[in-house]
Scaffold this motif. Structure first.
Motif, PDB file in Angstrom:
ATOM      1  N   LEU A 129      -9.980 -20.840 -19.088  1.00 58.94           N
ATOM      2  CA  LEU A 129      -9.385 -22.083 -19.562  1.00 58.94           C
ATOM      3  C   LEU A 129      -8.553 -22.723 -18.469  1.00 58.94           C
ATOM      4  O   LEU A 129      -8.592 -23.930 -18.252  1.00 58.94           O
ATOM      5  N   PHE A 130      -7.767 -21.890 -17.781  1.00 63.48           N
ATOM      6  CA  PHE A 130      -6.933 -22.420 -16.714  1.00 63.48           C
ATOM      7  C   PHE A 130      -7.781 -22.801 -15.518  1.00 63.48           C
ATOM      8  O   PHE A 130      -7.557 -23.798 -14.869  1.00 63.48           O
ATOM      9  N   GLU A 131      -8.804 -21.974 -15.225  1.00 61.69           N
ATOM     10  CA  GLU A 131      -9.647 -22.239 -14.059  1.00 61.69           C
ATOM     11  C   GLU A 131     -10.464 -23.502 -14.246  1.00 61.69           C
ATOM     12  O   GLU A 131     -10.621 -24.298 -13.334  1.00 61.69           O
ATOM     13  N   GLU A 132     -10.943 -23.669 -15.467  1.00 63.16           N
ATOM     14  CA  GLU A 132     -11.745 -24.850 -15.766  1.00 63.16           C
ATOM     15  C   GLU A 132     -10.958 -26.102 -15.414  1.00 63.16           C
ATOM     16  O   GLU A 132     -11.476 -27.046 -14.829  1.00 63.16           O
ATOM     17  N   TYR A 133      -9.679 -26.042 -15.743  1.00 63.37           N
ATOM     18  CA  TYR A 133      -8.848 -27.193 -15.447  1.00 63.37           C
ATOM     19  C   TYR A 133      -8.731 -27.403 -13.949  1.00 63.37           C
ATOM     20  O   TYR A 133      -8.881 -28.498 -13.439  1.00 63.37           O
ATOM     21  N   LYS A 134      -8.447 -26.314 -13.244  1.00 68.83           N
ATOM     22  CA  LYS A 134      -8.266 -26.407 -11.798  1.00 68.83           C
ATOM     23  C   LYS A 134      -9.466 -27.071 -11.143  1.00 68.83           C
ATOM     24  O   LYS A 134      -9.360 -27.873 -10.241  1.00 68.83           O
ATOM     25  N   ASN A 188       0.140 -18.418 -15.164  1.00 62.42           N
ATOM     26  CA  ASN A 188      -0.798 -18.780 -16.225  1.00 62.42           C
ATOM     27  C   ASN A 188      -0.616 -17.908 -17.454  1.00 62.42           C
ATOM     28  O   ASN A 188      -0.628 -18.395 -18.580  1.00 62.42           O
ATOM     29  N   SER A 190      -0.081 -27.278 -19.806  1.00 61.26           N
ATOM     30  CA  SER A 190       0.196 -26.082 -19.002  1.00 61.26           C
ATOM     31  C   SER A 190       1.077 -26.422 -17.800  1.00 61.26           C
ATOM     32  O   SER A 190       1.951 -25.646 -17.430  1.00 61.26           O
ATOM     33  N   GLY A 237      -4.544 -22.281 -27.799  1.00 58.65           N
ATOM     34  CA  GLY A 237      -4.878 -22.157 -26.388  1.00 58.65           C
ATOM     35  C   GLY A 237      -5.774 -23.260 -25.862  1.00 58.65           C
ATOM     36  O   GLY A 237      -5.759 -23.567 -24.668  1.00 58.65           O
ATOM     37  N   VAL A 288      -4.300 -26.158 -23.452  1.00 56.79           N
ATOM     38  CA  VAL A 288      -3.689 -26.011 -22.120  1.00 56.79           C
ATOM     39  C   VAL A 288      -3.885 -27.233 -21.254  1.00 56.79           C
ATOM     40  O   VAL A 288      -3.021 -27.596 -20.466  1.00 56.79           O
ATOM     41  N   ASN A 289      -5.043 -27.866 -21.376  1.00 58.79           N
ATOM     42  CA  ASN A 289      -5.314 -28.995 -20.488  1.00 58.79           C
ATOM     43  C   ASN A 289      -5.117 -30.343 -21.168  1.00 58.79           C
ATOM     44  O   ASN A 289      -5.504 -31.372 -20.633  1.00 58.79           O
TER      45      ASN A 289
END
Lengths: 319, 301
Positions: free
Chosen positions: B14-19, A126, A106, A140, A143-144
């Motif tokens: 998903l994005f927050e988990e990474y953050k 995002n 990402s 998806g 992403v990480n």
């Protein structure tokens, strides 16, 4: 008549080496219509990658112009160029080397968006990243993930998503499939063609693989030692190759037919691109070579409409 | 067409988990997995704590400075854990008080030289050409002077004090760092992702700090951990010729050179300060190795 999107005029790139100037790109003129694909073929070291890099200003041109919608982008300052980069992006050759190993998927896709500030809000970024991953067919849950955890095909999809993230109109594809397995090559190629249709993209497709270029290109330019020796529509080039070098290239395509006679294979070495003497660069490997080929630069002839060739055989009135 | 067959929904989580897991926490989680790095961290923390609270453990003036000839050259015992030196001063008190100056010198010289070396080395490596030539030739000429002579000359000119000592050591150590940084930068800038960064419109500074240096950091970290011990030893050398730490101030290197005449019959005099230097550099080394691995996502799990 469709609009010309990208055009080069007398584009040259010389590198200084200890033995003299290396003519990597030596006077290349071509134009690409909006929504079309120009394939650039040639053997390794002929300057096709350098050409792509010069057009995107990743290296500075020595001379010439790169026109984008009629404006010369080589004269642009830093800020204007940053704006320009939103329109012109690149897909790189080696998906193992073109992704920063310390950034997640990402982060990599979001990087151009963040730098060029096409979107400011974090959530919007995002969403855009998600959208791009979806468009290139990346799941998806990745992403990480880091690039090293993925295979070549997925990595190249990240590269494509990164290029698409800022919504460009023109993409230089620098051998985007040559580092991939054959089975994955087709997937990526078809994806690129689908994306072209969906987003109206214009491609400059650099490759050494003629079957790939035939599959994807509308027009083809053949490069030999920094010069564009033949330029025509894809169909014409394969049906009626004019330049002896192009003919030799097409003859060398392997055919799945045991009765197919192999054409003549090129002999001899590529002449050194360092301070080449004037005249046809291909002369020392060409079976048609004679005095007229040497001593002076060969102009471009147009024996058929839309079919340009840099070879004295097609001089008006000859033969 | 791929975009029409969306088989997963956009999820902010998903994005927050990474953050949440990101950056420091993630590095720490991976660092914890390395036993050797944790050992290094533990030893280093102990040494730093001892240095910080040295005043509470042993009185500086009465234990580490004042001479007490009656108690000279005692072997380690219950009152003097590390024994006493030729002036009858408690060796344990001098080792923990000495840690303050030794660590200060070791860390600050290293930190400043790394900082300057990073700038010079990455600029030289990234731009190449004339800039590279000019920077590296200047550094070469500094390097051609033996480090100890150079520091000695600088201290002799500036005068004997701890800040001047730091300056002198830094000047001597910068060229080495700059060379290593430059070499690692050169191995990284050929990669296509640097070009991709340019195509994304990143400026030179951000390319160097975000793309080049993080990928060039392995050898630099190793050099950093070695350098702390090496600075302490170099200060010992300067103290030996009388231009380093002024006696009776305790400092590990100086303590080593002070004790050399008694070393034969009272080996503990050099054992403890020597051990302190070795432990500091070893623990830094272990920690540095672990940190390098923890910072590299390719070596994850």
């Amino acid at each position: 008549m469709t609009q010309l999107l990208v055009e080069t005029r007398g584009l040259r790139k010389y590198f200084n080496t200890s033995r003299g100037k290396l003519h990597a790109v030596d006077g290349v003129d071509f134009s690409i219509e909006e929504g079309k694909t120009l394939g650039i073929v040639g053997e390794s070291g002929c300057g096709k990658s350098t050409l792509g890099r010069v057009i995107l200003r990743l290296t500075d041109a020595t001379e010439g112009e790169v026109l984008y919608q009629g404006k010369d982008i080589l004269t642009y300052g830093r800020k204007k160029m940053l704006d320009m980069r939103k329109k012109m992006q690149m897909i790189f050759q080696d998906p193992y080397a073109s992704l920063n190993p310390r950034m997640t998927v990402s982060e990599i896709i979001a990087e151009p968006i963040r730098i060029m500030k096409t979107l400011e809000d974090k959530q919007q970024i995002n969403r855009r990243v998600y959208q791009m991953m979806n468009v290139v067919g990346l799941s998806g849950r990745l992403v990480n993930a880091y690039p090293h955890e993925l295979d070549g095909g997925r990595r190249q999809r990240i590269g494509v998503a990164r290029a698409l993230a800022v919504d460009p109109a023109f993409i230089v594809c620098d051998e985007p499939v040559s580092a991939l397995d054959v089975s994955i090559q087709a997937q990526i190629l078809n994806m690129l063609m689908d994306l072209q249709e969906e987003f109206g993209l214009t491609y400059m497709f650099i490759t050494h693989d003629l079957s790939v270029v035939k599959h994807i290109s509308d027009d083809i330019g053949v490069m030999y030692l920094g010069q564009c020796v033949e330029l025509s529509s894809s169909r014409q080039l394969f049906e009626r190759p004019l330049h002896p070098y192009t003919q030799a290239l097409l003859d060398a395509i392997p055919m799945p037919d045991p009765d197919h006679a192999m054409g003549e294979i090129l002999k001899g070495e590529v002449t050194s691109p360092i301070e080449p003497s004037p005249g046809c660069r291909f002369a020392n490997r060409c079976k048609h070579a004679h005095e007229a080929c040497l001593g002076q630069d060969i102009p471009v002839y147009q024996p058929f409409p839309g079919h340009q060739v840099k070879c004295v055989l097609y001089q008006e009135g000859a033969e | 067409m791929t975009s029409k067959t969306a088989n997963w929904e956009f999820s902010e989580e998903l994005f927050e988990e990474y953050k949440k897991k990101s950056q420091i926490a993630e590095v720490w989680r991976r660092l914890k997995k390395s036993k050797t790095a944790m050992l290094g961290l533990f030893v280093l923390t102990t040494i730093i704590l001892l240095a910080l609270f040295a005043d509470l453990i042993r009185n500086y003036q009465s234990m580490a400075i004042e001479q007490n000839i009656m108690n000279r050259l005692q072997s380690p015992n219950s009152t003097h854990w590390f024994g006493t030196d030729a002036q009858g001063r408690d060796l344990f008190a001098r080792v923990i008080h000495g840690a303050r100056i030794s660590l200060l010198l070791g860390f600050s010289c290293t930190a400043i030289s790394v900082f300057v070396g990073l700038i010079l080395g990455s600029v030289a490596g990234y731009f190449g050409g004339k800039i590279d030539g000019v920077i590296m030739r200047i550094l070469d000429s500094i390097m051609s002077i033996p480090a100890i002579l150079l520091s000695l000359a600088i201290v002799a000119v500036l005068g004997q004090s701890i800040p001047n000592l730091i300056i002198a050591m830094t000047v001597a150590y910068v060229p080495g760092f700059a060379r290593i940084v430059r070499a690692s930068v050169l191995t990284v800038i050929g990669n296509e992702y640097i070009e991709a960064a340019k195509a994304s419109g990143l400026g030179t500074f951000r390319i160097i700090s975000k793309y080049v240096l993080p990928n060039a950091f392995g050898p630099i970290i190793v050099e950093i951990t070695m350098s702390v011990a090496s600075v302490i030893k170099a200060v010992a050398g300067l103290s030996f010729i009388g231009l380093g730490i002024i006696p009776p101030t305790p400092e590990w290197g100086a303590m080593l050179s002070e004790s050399r005449e008694f070393m034969r019959y009272n080996p503990y005099l050099v054992l403890y300060p020597g051990l302190a230097i070795v432990l500091t550099s070893l623990s830094l080394n272990l920690l540095g190795d672990g940190l390098r691995d923890a910072l590299d996502p390719r070596l994850k799990d």
